[in-house]
Design a protein around this motif. Structure first.
Motif, PDB file in Angstrom:
ATOM      1  N   VAL A 156       0.839  -1.199   0.000  1.00  0.00           N
ATOM      2  CA  VAL A 156       0.000   0.000   0.000  1.00  0.00           C
ATOM      3  C   VAL A 156       0.874   1.249   0.000  1.00  0.00           C
ATOM      4  O   VAL A 156       0.572   2.225  -0.682  1.00  0.00           O
ATOM      5  N   SER A 157       1.960   1.200   0.727  1.00  0.00           N
ATOM      6  CA  SER A 157       2.891   2.324   0.747  1.00  0.00           C
ATOM      7  C   SER A 157       3.446   2.582  -0.666  1.00  0.00           C
ATOM      8  O   SER A 157       3.567   3.732  -1.099  1.00  0.00           O
ATOM      9  N   GLU A 158       3.736   1.513  -1.393  1.00  0.00           N
ATOM     10  CA  GLU A 158       4.200   1.652  -2.781  1.00  0.00           C
ATOM     11  C   GLU A 158       3.093   2.233  -3.661  1.00  0.00           C
ATOM     12  O   GLU A 158       3.361   3.087  -4.515  1.00  0.00           O
ATOM     13  N   LEU A 159       1.860   1.755  -3.452  1.00  0.00           N
ATOM     14  CA  LEU A 159       0.730   2.282  -4.218  1.00  0.00           C
ATOM     15  C   LEU A 159       0.536   3.775  -3.962  1.00  0.00           C
ATOM     16  O   LEU A 159       0.296   4.547  -4.892  1.00  0.00           O
ATOM     17  N   VAL A 160       0.645   4.155  -2.706  1.00  0.00           N
ATOM     18  CA  VAL A 160       0.507   5.567  -2.342  1.00  0.00           C
ATOM     19  C   VAL A 160       1.606   6.380  -3.014  1.00  0.00           C
ATOM     20  O   VAL A 160       1.345   7.439  -3.589  1.00  0.00           O
ATOM     21  N   SER A 161       2.825   5.882  -2.982  1.00  0.00           N
ATOM     22  CA  SER A 161       3.941   6.596  -3.627  1.00  0.00           C
ATOM     23  C   SER A 161       3.692   6.778  -5.116  1.00  0.00           C
ATOM     24  O   SER A 161       3.938   7.854  -5.675  1.00  0.00           O
ATOM     25  N   THR A 162       3.202   5.727  -5.760  1.00  0.00           N
ATOM     26  CA  THR A 162       2.891   5.813  -7.194  1.00  0.00           C
ATOM     27  C   THR A 162       1.790   6.844  -7.440  1.00  0.00           C
ATOM     28  O   THR A 162       1.890   7.674  -8.347  1.00  0.00           O
ATOM     29  N   PHE A 163       0.752   6.785  -6.624  1.00  0.00           N
ATOM     30  CA  PHE A 163      -0.333   7.763  -6.762  1.00  0.00           C
ATOM     31  C   PHE A 163       0.176   9.181  -6.575  1.00  0.00           C
ATOM     32  O   PHE A 163      -0.152  10.075  -7.360  1.00  0.00           O
ATOM     33  N   LEU A 164       0.999   9.388  -5.548  1.00  0.00           N
ATOM     34  CA  LEU A 164       1.511  10.738  -5.290  1.00  0.00           C
ATOM     35  C   LEU A 164       2.374  11.231  -6.443  1.00  0.00           C
ATOM     36  O   LEU A 164       2.386  12.428  -6.746  1.00  0.00           O
ATOM     37  N   ALA A 165       3.074  10.334  -7.099  1.00  0.00           N
ATOM     38  CA  ALA A 165       3.888  10.723  -8.252  1.00  0.00           C
ATOM     39  C   ALA A 165       3.024  11.017  -9.480  1.00  0.00           C
ATOM     40  O   ALA A 165       3.353  11.908 -10.275  1.00  0.00           O
ATOM     41  N   GLU A 166       1.918  10.279  -9.633  1.00  0.00           N
ATOM     42  CA  GLU A 166       1.088  10.414 -10.832  1.00  0.00           C
ATOM     43  C   GLU A 166      -0.044  11.432 -10.699  1.00  0.00           C
ATOM     44  O   GLU A 166      -0.562  11.919 -11.701  1.00  0.00           O
ATOM     45  N   ALA A 167      -0.439  11.745  -9.476  1.00  0.00           N
ATOM     46  CA  ALA A 167      -1.587  12.635  -9.257  1.00  0.00           C
ATOM     47  C   ALA A 167      -1.425  14.015  -9.892  1.00  0.00           C
ATOM     48  O   ALA A 167      -2.393  14.524 -10.489  1.00  0.00           O
ATOM     49  N   PRO A 168      -0.247  14.650  -9.807  1.00  0.00           N
ATOM     50  CA  PRO A 168      -0.132  15.963 -10.469  1.00  0.00           C
ATOM     51  C   PRO A 168      -0.390  15.870 -11.976  1.00  0.00           C
ATOM     52  O   PRO A 168      -0.988  16.788 -12.558  1.00  0.00           O
ATOM     53  N   GLY A 169       0.005  14.775 -12.590  1.00  0.00           N
ATOM     54  CA  GLY A 169      -0.265  14.579 -14.013  1.00  0.00           C
ATOM     55  C   GLY A 169      -1.748  14.409 -14.296  1.00  0.00           C
ATOM     56  O   GLY A 169      -2.264  14.895 -15.311  1.00  0.00           O
ATOM     57  N   MET A 170      -2.447  13.722 -13.380  1.00  0.00           N
ATOM     58  CA  MET A 170      -3.896  13.558 -13.532  1.00  0.00           C
ATOM     59  C   MET A 170      -4.594  14.914 -13.444  1.00  0.00           C
ATOM     60  O   MET A 170      -5.502  15.205 -14.223  1.00  0.00           O
ATOM     61  N   LEU A 171      -4.156  15.727 -12.484  1.00  0.00           N
ATOM     62  CA  LEU A 171      -4.730  17.061 -12.334  1.00  0.00           C
ATOM     63  C   LEU A 171      -4.402  17.912 -13.561  1.00  0.00           C
ATOM     64  O   LEU A 171      -5.251  18.647 -14.065  1.00  0.00           O
ATOM     65  N   GLY A 172      -3.181  17.785 -14.057  1.00  0.00           N
ATOM     66  CA  GLY A 172      -2.786  18.501 -15.265  1.00  0.00           C
ATOM     67  C   GLY A 172      -3.617  18.082 -16.470  1.00  0.00           C
ATOM     68  O   GLY A 172      -4.017  18.920 -17.287  1.00  0.00           O
ATOM     69  N   ALA A 173      -3.898  16.786 -16.584  1.00  0.00           N
ATOM     70  CA  ALA A 173      -4.731  16.288 -17.684  1.00  0.00           C
ATOM     71  C   ALA A 173      -6.142  16.851 -17.580  1.00  0.00           C
ATOM     72  O   ALA A 173      -6.771  17.181 -18.592  1.00  0.00           O
ATOM     73  N   LEU A 174      -6.631  16.970 -16.356  1.00  0.00           N
ATOM     74  CA  LEU A 174      -7.960  17.542 -16.131  1.00  0.00           C
ATOM     75  C   LEU A 174      -7.988  19.005 -16.585  1.00  0.00           C
ATOM     76  O   LEU A 174      -8.914  19.432 -17.292  1.00  0.00           O
ATOM     77  N   ARG A 175      -6.967  19.748 -16.203  1.00  0.00           N
ATOM     78  CA  ARG A 175      -6.889  21.166 -16.597  1.00  0.00           C
ATOM     79  C   ARG A 175      -6.760  21.315 -18.116  1.00  0.00           C
ATOM     80  O   ARG A 175      -7.395  22.182 -18.718  1.00  0.00           O
ATOM     81  N   LEU A 176      -5.916  20.472 -18.714  1.00  0.00           N
ATOM     82  CA  LEU A 176      -5.728  20.538 -20.163  1.00  0.00           C
ATOM     83  C   LEU A 176      -7.027  20.209 -20.887  1.00  0.00           C
ATOM     84  O   LEU A 176      -7.403  20.895 -21.843  1.00  0.00           O
ATOM     85  N   ALA A 177      -7.711  19.172 -20.427  1.00  0.00           N
ATOM     86  CA  ALA A 177      -8.986  18.797 -21.045  1.00  0.00           C
ATOM     87  C   ALA A 177      -9.995  19.936 -20.939  1.00  0.00           C
ATOM     88  O   ALA A 177     -10.755  20.196 -21.875  1.00  0.00           O
ATOM     89  N   LEU A 178      -9.989  20.638 -19.807  1.00  0.00           N
ATOM     90  CA  LEU A 178     -10.889  21.775 -19.629  1.00  0.00           C
ATOM     91  C   LEU A 178     -10.571  22.859 -20.649  1.00  0.00           C
ATOM     92  O   LEU A 178     -11.468  23.365 -21.329  1.00  0.00           O
ATOM     93  N   THR A 179      -9.306  23.220 -20.780  1.00  0.00           N
ATOM     94  CA  THR A 179      -8.942  24.302 -21.707  1.00  0.00           C
ATOM     95  C   THR A 179      -9.168  23.908 -23.158  1.00  0.00           C
ATOM     96  O   THR A 179      -9.460  24.764 -23.985  1.00  0.00           O
ATOM     97  N   GLN A 180      -9.067  22.611 -23.460  1.00  0.00           N
ATOM     98  CA  GLN A 180      -9.258  22.153 -24.839  1.00  0.00           C
ATOM     99  C   GLN A 180     -10.699  21.744 -25.137  1.00  0.00           C
ATOM    100  O   GLN A 180     -11.017  21.399 -26.268  1.00  0.00           O
ATOM    101  N   GLY A 181     -11.545  21.779 -24.107  1.00  0.00           N
ATOM    102  CA  GLY A 181     -12.925  21.359 -24.316  1.00  0.00           C
ATOM    103  C   GLY A 181     -13.058  19.872 -24.608  1.00  0.00           C
ATOM    104  O   GLY A 181     -13.983  19.446 -25.291  1.00  0.00           O
ATOM    105  N   ASP A 182     -12.140  19.086 -24.095  1.00  0.00           N
ATOM    106  CA  ASP A 182     -12.097  17.638 -24.324  1.00  0.00           C
ATOM    107  C   ASP A 182     -12.909  16.929 -23.244  1.00  0.00           C
ATOM    108  O   ASP A 182     -12.392  16.574 -22.182  1.00  0.00           O
ATOM    109  N   ALA A 183     -14.190  16.711 -23.516  1.00  0.00           N
ATOM    110  CA  ALA A 183     -15.102  16.135 -22.523  1.00  0.00           C
ATOM    111  C   ALA A 183     -14.689  14.725 -22.115  1.00  0.00           C
ATOM    112  O   ALA A 183     -14.732  14.381 -20.928  1.00  0.00           O
ATOM    113  N   ASP A 184     -14.278  13.895 -23.076  1.00  0.00           N
ATOM    114  CA  ASP A 184     -13.883  12.521 -22.746  1.00  0.00           C
ATOM    115  C   ASP A 184     -12.620  12.498 -21.895  1.00  0.00           C
ATOM    116  O   ASP A 184     -12.539  11.767 -20.906  1.00  0.00           O
TER     117      ASP A 184
END
Length: 116
Positions: free
Chosen positions: A23-51
């Motif tokens: 679980v500690s490894e999973l958390v570390s992976t999530f913490l490393a990947e979460a900023p990218g997920m948030l960035g993808a959300l922001r990019l999709a918003l600016t590009q109007g990419d609903a999917d």
């Protein structure tokens, strides 16, 4: 009294089922990947990419649920279900609330995995 950032019972259940080290490894992976997920959300918003927006929100929601980050999961679920249309003109403010919930969840998860 406010709700805790992490539902410790959910996290303990996961640790009991999968092992604290894993679980500690999973958390570390999530913490490393979460900023990218948030960035993808922001990019999709600016590009109007609903999917893309729904996929990124879904990923954050699923991770939040897995680790017991209830507020993060709740906010991401609202974005996933509502999509771009639900944001209207409040996109930046909504994403900032999600980013804050992510920061709080990340700090709490790290502390719990470190035994603090």
């Amino acid at each position: 009294m406010s709700e805790p950032v992490i539902d410790e019972a959910t996290l303990r259940e996961l640790q009991d089922a999968a092992g604290a080290d894993f679980v500690s490894e999973l958390v570390s992976t999530f913490l490393a990947e979460a900023p990218g997920m948030l960035g993808a959300l922001r990019l999709a918003l600016t590009q109007g990419d609903a999917d893309g927006f729904r996929r990124a929100a879904h990923s954050l929601k699923s991770n939040g649920q897995t680790f017991g980050a209830t507020r993060l999961a709740e906010l991401a679920r609202e974005l996933e279900l509502g999509g771009l249309a639900a944001l209207g003109g409040s996109g930046d403010a909504t994403l900032e609330r999600l980013a804050q919930a992510l920061d709080e969840a990340a700090a709490a998860l790290q502390a719990l995995c470190d035994g603090r």
